[in-house]
Design a protein around this motif. Structure first.
Motif, PDB file in Angstrom:
ATOM      1  N   LEU A  87      -2.787  17.470  -2.554  1.00  0.00           N
ATOM      2  CA  LEU A  87      -3.856  18.447  -2.758  1.00  0.00           C
ATOM      3  C   LEU A  87      -3.827  18.984  -4.184  1.00  0.00           C
ATOM      4  CD1 LEU A  87      -6.209  20.035  -1.605  1.00  0.00           C
ATOM      5  CD2 LEU A  87      -4.562  21.717  -0.764  1.00  0.00           C
ATOM      6  N   ASN A  88      -2.640  19.308  -4.701  1.00  0.00           N
ATOM      7  CA  ASN A  88      -2.527  19.784  -6.083  1.00  0.00           C
ATOM      8  C   ASN A  88      -3.060  18.750  -7.064  1.00  0.00           C
ATOM      9  OD1 ASN A  88      -1.388  22.238  -5.353  1.00  0.00           O
ATOM     10  ND2 ASN A  88       0.700  21.508  -5.567  1.00  0.00           N
ATOM     11  N   ALA A  89      -2.726  17.493  -6.832  1.00  0.00           N
ATOM     12  CA  ALA A  89      -3.198  16.422  -7.705  1.00  0.00           C
ATOM     13  C   ALA A  89      -4.716  16.278  -7.624  1.00  0.00           C
ATOM     14  CB  ALA A  89      -2.512  15.101  -7.344  1.00  0.00           C
ATOM     15  N   GLU A  90      -5.258  16.415  -6.428  1.00  0.00           N
ATOM     16  CA  GLU A  90      -6.705  16.289  -6.250  1.00  0.00           C
ATOM     17  C   GLU A  90      -7.444  17.425  -6.961  1.00  0.00           C
ATOM     18  OE1 GLU A  90      -9.980  15.945  -2.632  1.00  0.00           O
ATOM     19  OE2 GLU A  90      -7.860  15.776  -2.168  1.00  0.00           O
ATOM     20  N   LYS A  99       4.778   5.846   6.608  1.00  0.00           N
ATOM     21  CA  LYS A  99       5.877   5.359   7.448  1.00  0.00           C
ATOM     22  C   LYS A  99       7.161   6.156   7.199  1.00  0.00           C
ATOM     23  CE  LYS A  99       4.483   0.788   8.730  1.00  0.00           C
ATOM     24  NZ  LYS A  99       4.342   0.864  10.153  1.00  0.00           N
ATOM     25  N   ILE A 100       7.413   6.494   5.933  1.00  0.00           N
ATOM     26  CA  ILE A 100       8.617   7.245   5.592  1.00  0.00           C
ATOM     27  C   ILE A 100       8.549   8.675   6.136  1.00  0.00           C
ATOM     28  CG2 ILE A 100       9.915   8.257   3.660  1.00  0.00           C
ATOM     29  CD1 ILE A 100       9.149   5.716   2.058  1.00  0.00           C
ATOM     30  N   THR A 101       7.380   9.293   6.035  1.00  0.00           N
ATOM     31  CA  THR A 101       7.250  10.703   6.416  1.00  0.00           C
ATOM     32  C   THR A 101       6.797  10.912   7.849  1.00  0.00           C
ATOM     33  OG1 THR A 101       4.947  10.839   5.650  1.00  0.00           O
ATOM     34  CG2 THR A 101       6.683  11.325   4.036  1.00  0.00           C
ATOM     35  N   ASN A 102       6.510   9.847   8.561  1.00  0.00           N
ATOM     36  CA  ASN A 102       5.916   9.931   9.896  1.00  0.00           C
ATOM     37  C   ASN A 102       6.637  10.894  10.823  1.00  0.00           C
ATOM     38  OD1 ASN A 102       4.054   9.377  11.879  1.00  0.00           O
ATOM     39  ND2 ASN A 102       5.048   7.499  12.527  1.00  0.00           N
ATOM     40  N   SER A 103       7.951  10.892  10.839  1.00  0.00           N
ATOM     41  CA  SER A 103       8.682  11.745  11.775  1.00  0.00           C
ATOM     42  C   SER A 103       9.276  12.982  11.110  1.00  0.00           C
ATOM     43  CB  SER A 103       9.797  10.939  12.446  1.00  0.00           C
ATOM     44  OG  SER A 103      10.697  10.466  11.463  1.00  0.00           O
ATOM     45  N   ASP A 104       9.055  13.161   9.818  1.00  0.00           N
ATOM     46  CA  ASP A 104       9.595  14.306   9.091  1.00  0.00           C
ATOM     47  C   ASP A 104       8.436  15.229   8.701  1.00  0.00           C
ATOM     48  OD1 ASP A 104      10.695  16.119   7.286  1.00  0.00           O
ATOM     49  OD2 ASP A 104      12.054  14.626   6.413  1.00  0.00           O
ATOM     50  N   PHE A 105       8.196  16.242   9.523  1.00  0.00           N
ATOM     51  CA  PHE A 105       7.039  17.107   9.314  1.00  0.00           C
ATOM     52  C   PHE A 105       7.157  17.938   8.038  1.00  0.00           C
ATOM     53  CE2 PHE A 105       6.990  16.426  13.957  1.00  0.00           C
ATOM     54  CZ  PHE A 105       5.787  15.727  14.007  1.00  0.00           C
ATOM     55  N   GLU A 106       8.368  18.314   7.660  1.00  0.00           N
ATOM     56  CA  GLU A 106       8.566  19.070   6.426  1.00  0.00           C
ATOM     57  C   GLU A 106       8.223  18.207   5.214  1.00  0.00           C
ATOM     58  OE1 GLU A 106      12.244  21.228   4.175  1.00  0.00           O
ATOM     59  OE2 GLU A 106      12.140  21.475   6.355  1.00  0.00           O
ATOM     60  N   LEU A 107       8.658  16.968   5.240  1.00  0.00           N
ATOM     61  CA  LEU A 107       8.346  16.039   4.158  1.00  0.00           C
ATOM     62  C   LEU A 107       6.850  15.744   4.116  1.00  0.00           C
ATOM     63  CD1 LEU A 107       9.491  14.402   1.840  1.00  0.00           C
ATOM     64  CD2 LEU A 107      10.013  12.574   3.448  1.00  0.00           C
ATOM     65  N   GLN A 108       6.231  15.611   5.285  1.00  0.00           N
ATOM     66  CA  GLN A 108       4.780  15.397   5.352  1.00  0.00           C
ATOM     67  C   GLN A 108       4.044  16.548   4.671  1.00  0.00           C
ATOM     68  OE1 GLN A 108       3.678  15.046   9.469  1.00  0.00           O
ATOM     69  NE2 GLN A 108       3.633  12.829   9.406  1.00  0.00           N
ATOM     70  N   ASP A 112       0.850  -1.189   0.000  1.00  0.00           N
ATOM     71  CA  ASP A 112       0.000   0.000   0.000  1.00  0.00           C
ATOM     72  C   ASP A 112       0.888   1.243   0.000  1.00  0.00           C
ATOM     73  OD1 ASP A 112      -1.558   2.230   0.752  1.00  0.00           O
ATOM     74  OD2 ASP A 112      -2.995   0.947   1.792  1.00  0.00           O
ATOM     75  N   ALA A 113       0.884   1.971  -1.119  1.00  0.00           N
ATOM     76  CA  ALA A 113       1.769   3.132  -1.275  1.00  0.00           C
ATOM     77  C   ALA A 113       1.520   4.190  -0.204  1.00  0.00           C
ATOM     78  CB  ALA A 113       1.596   3.740  -2.665  1.00  0.00           C
ATOM     79  N   ILE A 114       0.274   4.407   0.161  1.00  0.00           N
ATOM     80  CA  ILE A 114      -0.045   5.414   1.176  1.00  0.00           C
ATOM     81  C   ILE A 114       0.565   5.024   2.519  1.00  0.00           C
ATOM     82  CG2 ILE A 114      -1.897   6.579   2.428  1.00  0.00           C
ATOM     83  CD1 ILE A 114      -1.671   7.379  -0.548  1.00  0.00           C
ATOM     84  N   LYS A 115       0.460   3.759   2.886  1.00  0.00           N
ATOM     85  CA  LYS A 115       1.050   3.303   4.146  1.00  0.00           C
ATOM     86  C   LYS A 115       2.572   3.430   4.124  1.00  0.00           C
ATOM     87  CE  LYS A 115      -2.632   0.180   5.538  1.00  0.00           C
ATOM     88  NZ  LYS A 115      -3.023  -1.195   5.828  1.00  0.00           N
ATOM     89  N   ILE A 116       3.174   3.130   2.989  1.00  0.00           N
ATOM     90  CA  ILE A 116       4.628   3.238   2.866  1.00  0.00           C
ATOM     91  C   ILE A 116       5.051   4.707   3.001  1.00  0.00           C
ATOM     92  CG2 ILE A 116       6.580   2.978   1.278  1.00  0.00           C
ATOM     93  CD1 ILE A 116       5.063   0.488   0.141  1.00  0.00           C
ATOM     94  N   ILE A 117       4.355   5.598   2.317  1.00  0.00           N
ATOM     95  CA  ILE A 117       4.672   7.028   2.411  1.00  0.00           C
ATOM     96  C   ILE A 117       4.478   7.523   3.835  1.00  0.00           C
ATOM     97  CG2 ILE A 117       3.921   9.345   1.704  1.00  0.00           C
ATOM     98  CD1 ILE A 117       3.400   8.105  -1.094  1.00  0.00           C
ATOM     99  N   LEU A 135       5.132  18.561   2.346  1.00  0.00           N
ATOM    100  CA  LEU A 135       5.337  18.498   0.896  1.00  0.00           C
ATOM    101  C   LEU A 135       4.434  17.443   0.253  1.00  0.00           C
ATOM    102  CD1 LEU A 135       9.225  18.806   0.686  1.00  0.00           C
ATOM    103  CD2 LEU A 135       7.536  20.516  -0.024  1.00  0.00           C
ATOM    104  N   VAL A 136       4.314  16.288   0.898  1.00  0.00           N
ATOM    105  CA  VAL A 136       3.458  15.215   0.379  1.00  0.00           C
ATOM    106  C   VAL A 136       2.000  15.658   0.381  1.00  0.00           C
ATOM    107  CG1 VAL A 136       2.584  12.883   0.842  1.00  0.00           C
ATOM    108  CG2 VAL A 136       5.038  13.338   0.961  1.00  0.00           C
ATOM    109  N   GLU A 137       1.575  16.325   1.459  1.00  0.00           N
ATOM    110  CA  GLU A 137       0.192  16.795   1.542  1.00  0.00           C
ATOM    111  C   GLU A 137      -0.102  17.840   0.471  1.00  0.00           C
ATOM    112  OE1 GLU A 137      -0.555  18.024   5.575  1.00  0.00           O
ATOM    113  OE2 GLU A 137      -0.161  16.012   6.339  1.00  0.00           O
ATOM    114  N   GLU A 138       0.848  18.741   0.231  1.00  0.00           N
ATOM    115  CA  GLU A 138       0.659  19.766  -0.788  1.00  0.00           C
ATOM    116  C   GLU A 138       0.573  19.139  -2.175  1.00  0.00           C
ATOM    117  OE1 GLU A 138       2.875  23.707  -2.623  1.00  0.00           O
ATOM    118  OE2 GLU A 138       3.501  22.960  -0.677  1.00  0.00           O
ATOM    119  N   ALA A 139       1.444  18.190  -2.452  1.00  0.00           N
ATOM    120  CA  ALA A 139       1.423  17.511  -3.746  1.00  0.00           C
ATOM    121  C   ALA A 139       0.114  16.749  -3.930  1.00  0.00           C
ATOM    122  CB  ALA A 139       2.609  16.568  -3.869  1.00  0.00           C
TER     123      ALA A 139
END
Length: 103
Positions: A30-33, A13-22, A6-11, A24-28
Motif C-alpha cells: 500500500l505504501n508503494a502504491e 505461498k510464503i506468507t499464506n499461513s503467517d498473518f503478521e507477515l501478510q 511470479d513474485a506475487i505467487k511466491i510471496i 506487513l507485506v500488505e502495508e508495504a
C-alpha cells in the motif's frame, strides 16, 4: 509446490499461513502504491517536487518522502491537498481479500 517465477505467487505461498507477515507485506504494498500514485500525478502535471510542495504549502523534502515507497507516514489530509492542487480527488475503497486456492 509448483515452480513459478511470479513474485506475487511466491510471496503469497510464503506468507499464506503467517498473518503478521501478510499484514506487513500488505502495508508495504500500500505504501508503494500511494508513493507511485503521488509520483505519477505530479509528473503527469509537469511539476517538480519543489513546485508541488509550494502549491501544497510544504517543502520539497516532504514530497520526496511521500514519493518514497518505504515511507509509512502518508496522511489522508496531505493526499487530499495534493489531489486538490492537481485537480484530482482521492478515492478510497475496501476490497475483499483474494487468496489463491491450492489445487
Amino acid at each position: 509446490m509448483d515452480k513459478t517465477s511470479d513474485a506475487i505467487k511466491i510471496i503469497d505461498k510464503i506468507t499464506n499461513s503467517d498473518f503478521e507477515l501478510q499484514a506487513l507485506v500488505e502495508e508495504a504494498s500500500l505504501n508503494a502504491e500511494v508513493a507511485q500514485l503521488i509520483y505519477e500525478a505530479r509528473t503527469n502535471a509537469g511539476l517538480t517536487q519543489k513546485q508541488l510542495a509550494e502549491l501544497v504549502g510544504t517543502k520539497q523534502p516532504v514530497i520526496a518522502r511521500l514519493e518514497d515507497a518505504d515511507y509509512e507516514g502518508h496522511s489522508l489530509s496531505m493526499l487530499q491537498k495534493i489531489a486538490h492542487v492537481l485537480k484530482q480527488r482521492v478515492v478510497i475503497q475496501l476490497a475483499p481479500i483474494e487468496h489463491e486456492q491450492s489445487a
